[in-house]
Write a protein that holds these residues in place. Structure first.
Motif: not given
Length: 281
Positions: A17-26, A53-72
């Motif tokens: 996995l790429a360095d930036r992917t590893r950093e994001s997952y961690i 759900l907390h990331l979406i409703t309270e943190k107001k993160l973009a869906y792309a960021s939530v998807n990245q968290a789900a992948c992690a």
């Protein structure tokens, strides 16, 4: 780094996995650990879904960021901890499809004219002229600028997906880079950080872009990636074929490049309406 995060990092390294992917997952796992008191390996699927759900409703993160968290989390529980995937059926959010922002040619000229320093202007010119990602322009090293008359190009090392590629080195950009080098004398990286011991920080490059946009009176320009979108769109409008643009951008699939068809104004405005084809007169 805790033992669990170290295990996860080691597993990602083994799988290339790429360095930036590893950093994001961690970073995603660290956020999960801070949100709950028990360590992540003691959580169940219900807790993970509640956190998303907390990331979406309270943190107001973009869906792309939530998807990245789900992948992690899928990687952590499925690959590192070896739990059955069925027990962690984490739904992926649907990302709204929006066309990227593209600057007009006169806006590009205004942007470059308002750069604060020669370094700022040269960096932004390089991103636009070569269609580079932010991480790619910051990681450029002097040998990557191949200026021989019979081989004038820029080598991108370990771009997205860990792939090398070559892209355009225009004569105008080469002149700008030579002037920049005579002024700043970088030793290894084309755009080093202030200390000179490493590449420029991506946050610094983003601030250069934002400052130039503000000075030029350009609103709603998103981030520096807008210059890469503009590179692809302007090439398409100039008649360059999609497959060439795909190779220059380093896209793995032509479908990713095809979205620029929707942005090429010349192709849209030059297309006759079917009304004009009817024998009405």
């Amino acid at each position: 780094m805790t033992e669990l995060r170290q295990r996860m990092n080691d597993a990602m390294v083994l799988r290339g996995l790429a360095d930036r992917t590893r950093e994001s997952y961690i970073a995603c796992v660290l956020g999960l650990a801070k949100h709950y008191r028990p360590p992540p390996d003691q959580l169940d699927a219900k807790a993970i879904q509640a956190y998303l759900l907390h990331l979406i409703t309270e943190k107001k993160l973009a869906y792309a960021s939530v998807n990245q968290a789900a992948c992690a989390f899928r990687f952590l529980f499925g690959t590192v901890l070896g739990r059955e995937a069925a027990r962690f059926d984490i739904p992926m959010s649907k990302v709204p499809k929006r066309l990227p922002r593209v600057l007009a040619r006169d806006e590009i000229v205004r942007l470059f004219a308002q750069c604060r320093t020669l370094r700022d202007r040269t960096l932004l010119e390089t991103v636009y002229a070569a269609g580079l990602r932010l991480s790619e322009v910051c990681a450029l090293e002097l040998p990557d600028i191949e200026s021989a008359p019979d081989r004038s190009c820029i080598k991108v090392r370990q771009g997205k997906g860990g792939k090398d590629r070559y892209t355009i080195l225009s004569p105008h950009l080469l002149e700008s880079l030579r002037l920049y080098w005579r002024t700043y004398r970088p030793r290894r990286w084309v755009f080093p950080n202030r200390a000179g011991d490493g590449p420029l920080f991506v946050q610094t490059a983003q601030r250069m872009y934002r400052a130039a946009c503000d000075a030029a009176g350009l609103a709603n320009t998103a981030g520096i990636h807008t210059l890469r979108h503009s590179f692809a769109t302007h090439l398409l409008e100039a008649g360059v074929d999609l497959h060439s643009i795909q190779r220059l951008l380093g896209h793995g699939h032509i479908s990713t490049t095809m979205r620029y068809l929707h942005l090429a104004q010349g192709r849209l405005t030059g297309t006759p309406s079917p009304l004009e084809l009817l024998p009405l007169h």
